[in-house]
Design a protein around this motif. Structure first.
Motif, PDB file in Angstrom:
ATOM      1  N   PHE A 522      34.096  25.097 -27.868  1.00  0.00           N
ATOM      2  CA  PHE A 522      33.472  24.037 -28.654  1.00  0.00           C
ATOM      3  C   PHE A 522      32.339  23.373 -27.863  1.00  0.00           C
ATOM      4  O   PHE A 522      31.276  23.074 -28.409  1.00  0.00           O
ATOM      5  CB  PHE A 522      34.534  23.009 -29.050  1.00  0.00           C
ATOM      6  N   CYS A 523      32.564  23.142 -26.570  1.00  0.00           N
ATOM      7  CA  CYS A 523      31.540  22.538 -25.710  1.00  0.00           C
ATOM      8  C   CYS A 523      30.295  23.415 -25.643  1.00  0.00           C
ATOM      9  O   CYS A 523      29.158  22.917 -25.706  1.00  0.00           O
ATOM     10  CB  CYS A 523      32.089  22.323 -24.300  1.00  0.00           C
ATOM     11  N   LEU A 524      30.504  24.716 -25.519  1.00  0.00           N
ATOM     12  CA  LEU A 524      29.383  25.652 -25.452  1.00  0.00           C
ATOM     13  C   LEU A 524      28.558  25.599 -26.734  1.00  0.00           C
ATOM     14  O   LEU A 524      27.325  25.579 -26.704  1.00  0.00           O
ATOM     15  CB  LEU A 524      29.910  27.075 -25.213  1.00  0.00           C
ATOM     16  N   VAL A 527      26.698  22.071 -26.808  1.00  0.00           N
ATOM     17  CA  VAL A 527      25.600  21.991 -25.834  1.00  0.00           C
ATOM     18  C   VAL A 527      24.420  22.853 -26.292  1.00  0.00           C
ATOM     19  O   VAL A 527      23.256  22.423 -26.240  1.00  0.00           O
ATOM     20  CB  VAL A 527      26.089  22.418 -24.441  1.00  0.00           C
ATOM     21  N   GLY A 528      24.701  24.061 -26.754  1.00  0.00           N
ATOM     22  CA  GLY A 528      23.631  24.935 -27.239  1.00  0.00           C
ATOM     23  C   GLY A 528      22.923  24.349 -28.444  1.00  0.00           C
ATOM     24  O   GLY A 528      21.687  24.389 -28.544  1.00  0.00           O
ATOM     25  N   GLY A 550      22.583  15.318 -19.048  1.00  0.00           N
ATOM     26  CA  GLY A 550      23.055  13.933 -19.079  1.00  0.00           C
ATOM     27  C   GLY A 550      24.307  13.786 -19.908  1.00  0.00           C
ATOM     28  O   GLY A 550      25.236  13.058 -19.537  1.00  0.00           O
ATOM     29  N   PHE A 551      24.358  14.492 -21.038  1.00  0.00           N
ATOM     30  CA  PHE A 551      25.548  14.476 -21.896  1.00  0.00           C
ATOM     31  C   PHE A 551      26.755  15.037 -21.151  1.00  0.00           C
ATOM     32  O   PHE A 551      27.858  14.484 -21.224  1.00  0.00           O
ATOM     33  CB  PHE A 551      25.257  15.284 -23.165  1.00  0.00           C
ATOM     34  N   ILE A 552      26.561  16.119 -20.416  1.00  0.00           N
ATOM     35  CA  ILE A 552      27.656  16.718 -19.648  1.00  0.00           C
ATOM     36  C   ILE A 552      28.155  15.744 -18.585  1.00  0.00           C
ATOM     37  O   ILE A 552      29.364  15.619 -18.353  1.00  0.00           O
ATOM     38  CB  ILE A 552      27.197  18.050 -19.012  1.00  0.00           C
ATOM     39  N   PHE A 596      28.859  13.666 -28.375  1.00  0.00           N
ATOM     40  CA  PHE A 596      27.656  14.481 -28.538  1.00  0.00           C
ATOM     41  C   PHE A 596      26.700  13.815 -29.528  1.00  0.00           C
ATOM     42  O   PHE A 596      25.515  13.612 -29.243  1.00  0.00           O
ATOM     43  CB  PHE A 596      28.038  15.879 -29.023  1.00  0.00           C
ATOM     44  N   GLY A 597      27.226  13.454 -30.689  1.00  0.00           N
ATOM     45  CA  GLY A 597      26.381  12.840 -31.709  1.00  0.00           C
ATOM     46  C   GLY A 597      25.828  11.499 -31.278  1.00  0.00           C
ATOM     47  O   GLY A 597      24.635  11.210 -31.466  1.00  0.00           O
TER      48      GLY A 597
END
Length: 734
Positions: A522-524, A527-528, A550-552, A596-597
């Motif tokens: 889900f993270c991949l 991020v993509g 920065g999000f990571i 993320f959002g």
């Protein structure tokens, strides 16, 4: 997109009364429909395809009993001092209590302590009360009745505590959540220097939240939606609804200050800030809808419920908020508020001290931010997932006292029972094979007690109950489940008996493992997707890369603080966590989707102003100062509002809501104040003009979303120039 939003904002402003009445009418209509249909939330949080789930199906077929659809409450009792439950006086007292409980017409059955197992010293027992309706439909009157019975027992010298799904009801909006809204009101009032403008985003957000939550309630009649979805949807709908209104109102006042007419200022705000709102809302919706990637039904339902509330918040922001601004008329101006606080007119004014500090010392800010978040993220590597239980509630709650009393009577492992299903492999003596298997199981570490095997009617299956020596939150319990499964192939080969581990504890462990496995995928995806979306918006390669990194960072720090406080128990009581426990199993994947959002929300609102300034001046440093000057205070206020709303939910009693509120509050704290206000402007300053590099061939391929509303502003400027030219011609002598 900006042109369409401009027209929509202009239409809403010119038809403000119709839009406001229509919005309230939609809310009332949905409320009537929701009340008529009633909520039908599902408490099934199972995952198809699990080993333990398959074993449960086999178990139910073999040992089929009467199916209990009604909600249950458990009353855990302890006899008065120097007495036991086996005495005649105690038996008479219990018989009287059973009759009192059964007086409630909603009670279907009462299982007395003597039908269950008493503690070894006969001082502690428990009663299971089954109702005629599901747990979520048990009335407050029934809960008050059982509470009154328990209180009467306490008055008679007994200890009597209550727990169970029919008794413990999740409250979506309580006093703690209202505290968060009040803090948001204070932040808004200070930001706008006006109580009226401080109240307006909250009112519009509540309208959107009402429509969203009522829509989810209606949807619960058609889809299997867990009740916890309502809490998640309420958190998100309220927080983003307030923030989105804040963005549009702030831009509206800026346009008024620049001399635009009221309706035109509303339309421009809708075209510019509204574009950012739509993009931000879409990213949150994508993040939540993307939870379906994990292929876990209850998680998909939660994501869709939250996405629906965010969708309504976006619609309210771009349709209802412009109408309300128009309806308020002259009560909202560029200088609304106290005269002693003047609005900022220039992006590089002296008041933009933070922006000047970051651009003067970019390396210091970037290194400080990265080291800080990196250090906080370190505990993340030891995260253990599970489900919170009553053992994490405060001792003032009867559910926690019931948990502790049950542990006292039956051992802490009684909260984590395991069911082992033994199946004969071919035509063999089942019980002989089970006897041999039991000897091997008894040698495993962390075994508390093993009950004698119970053969099934078919003679092919047997049931073994195991009580571990440790509780459900202990890693040793999970290790025991894995140890039995690892030993099962050897036992099958020697004893010709296949062992399958199931029960609520094993199911919980399997669910946690399934969710843990889904997080990297889900993270991949997220991020993509973030990189592609931001590349389209900012027409740059390095800006999206910086945003994703920065999000990571903020995500890692969020998980680190969650492990430190919730799992390890450090400063737990300060934040309302009364005992260490496992991290909520679906918390990581939920936080990834939501953060993320919200992170992209702040990124777009801050950096879009930088890009707008850079296109006008070509000065990279001045662009950073302009972004910080125009949007820095708004992002700060938006972050504080988000944190205050999530903190309100963090103060809730339910451990699930509390942990979600805690994680999201700190996630926003790290992302808005460390990543977006320190690292982002620092990195943008260091990159200079190269931050906006994009190959020409790629620029031609990518669609132009015009988040800044550049086309609209150019068209308006052209109109102004033509109008001024026409006026000058009319005034000039022939």
């Amino acid at each position: 997109m900006a042109k369409y939003l401009y027209r929509l904002g202009l239409w809403s402003a010119r038809n403000s009364k119709k839009v406001i009445i229509g919005g309230i009418g939609v809310l009332l209509a949905i409320a009537v429909l929701a009340l008529a249909m009633g909520p039908k939330f599902s408490e099934d949080m199972s995952i198809p395809g699990l080993k333990s789930a398959a074993a449960i199906e086999l178990l139910n077929k073999e040992f089929a009993g009467p199916k209990e659809d009604g909600g249950q409450t458990r009353m855990v009792i302890k006899a008065p001092e120097l007495q036991t439950l086996s005495s005649e006086d105690s038996q008479a007292a219990i018989q009287k209590v059973v009759k009192e409980i059964a007086e409630d017409t909603q009670v279907k059955a009462v299982k007395s302590p003597y039908d269950n197992q008493l503690s070894p010293d006969k001082t502690i027992g428990y009663m299971d009360i089954t109702y005629k309706t599901p747990a979520g439909e048990v009335t407050d009157e029934s809960r008050e009745h059982i509470s009154a019975v328990a209180e009467d027992m306490r008055d008679a010298g007994w200890q009597s505590e209550l727990t169970g799904p029919a008794f413990s009801v999740m409250k979506i909006m309580g006093p703690s959540e209202v505290i968060g809204v009040l803090i948001a009101f204070v932040v808004l009032s200070i930001t706008f220097i006006s109580f009226l403008l401080g109240l307006m985003p909250i009112v519009t957000a509540v309208v959107g939240l009402g429509i969203g939550l009522l829509g989810v309630m209606i949807g619960s009649n058609m889809l299997d939606i867990p009740s916890v979805s309502l809490a998640l949807a309420a958190m998100l709908g309220l927080a983003v609804g307030i923030d989105y209104a804040l963005f549009i109102i702030s831009r509206y006042r800026q346009q008024l200050a620049e001399g635009y007419e009221r309706s035109e200022s509303i339309a421009i705000a809708n075209a510019t800030a509204g574009s950012s709102v739509v993009f931000a809302g879409v990213t949150v919706i994508i993040g939540l809808a993307g939870l379906a990637v994990a292929q876990i039904p209850f998680l998909t339902a939660m994501g869709l419920a939250g996405a629906f509330c965010v969708f309504t918040a976006v619609l309210i922001a771009i349709i209802f908020v412009p109408a309300v601004l128009a309806g308020l008329g002259d009560r909202v101006s560029a200088h609304s508020g106290n005269k002693w606080m003047k609005p900022r007119k220039r992006a590089n004014h002296r008041g933009n001290r933070w922006g000047h500090l970051v651009t003067r010392k970019p390396w210091t800010m970037v290194i400080l931010g990265v080291v800080l978040l990196g250090a906080i993220a370190l505990p993340f590597t030891r995260m253990e997932l599970g489900m919170p239980d009553d053992g994490q509630k405060p001792t003032e709650k009867t559910e926690r006292r019931a948990y502790d009393l049950f542990s006292e009577g039956y051992g802490v492992g009684s909260h984590s029972p395991l069911v082992v299903l033994a199946q004969a492999d071919g035509d063999v003596d089942l019980m002989a094979g089970v006897s041999s298997a039991l000897k091997e199981l008894e040698a495993l570490p962390n075994i508390g007690t093993i009950s004698p095997a119970i053969p099934g009617p078919s003679g092919k299956l047997a049931l073994i109950n195991i009580i571990p020596a440790t509780g459900p939150s202990d890693i040793e319990t999970s290790d025991l489940v894995h140890a039995i499964r690892d030993r099962a192939p050897e036992i099958l080969e020697r004893s010709h008996v296949e062992l399958m581990v199931t029960g609520s504890t094993a199911v919980g462990i399997d669910i946690s493992q399934k969710l843990n496995d889904a997080v990297p995928k889900f993270c991949l995806l997220i991020v993509g997707l973030a990189f592609l979306l931001l590349m389209v918006v900012f027409r740059s390669l390095l800006v999206p890369l910086k945003a994703v990194l920065g999000f990571i960072l903020s995500l890692g720090a969020t998980f680190g603080i969650v492990v430190l406080v919730i799992q390890d128990g450090h400063m737990g009581k300060l934040f309302g966590f009364h005992a260490p426990g496992q991290v909520l199993n679906f918390l990581p994947i939920i936080v990834v989707g939501i953060l993320f959002g919200l992170a992209m929300d702040y990124e777009v609102f801050l950096v879009s102003r930088m890009r707008e300034e850079f296109k006008h001046t070509g000065d990279a440093k001045q662009a950073v100062l302009a972004g910080m000057g125009h949007s820095g205070s708004v992002v700060t206020a938006a972050g504080l509002i988000m944190i205050s709303v999530f903190m309100g939910f963090m103060l809730a009693e339910d451990p699930i809501i509390k942990s979600m509120g805690f994680a999201l509050a700190f996630g926003i704290l790290f992302d808005a104040f460390v990543v977006r206000m320190m690292i982002v402007p620092g990195v943008m300053t260091l990159m200079g003009k190269s931050a906006w590099y994009l190959p020409k061939w790629l620029d031609r391929i990518l669609p132009n979303l015009d988040i800044e509303g550049e086309a609209v502003m150019e068209e308006l400027k052209s109109r102004r120039d033509e109008k001024e030219k026409l006026e000058s011609l009319q005034l000039s002598p022939e």
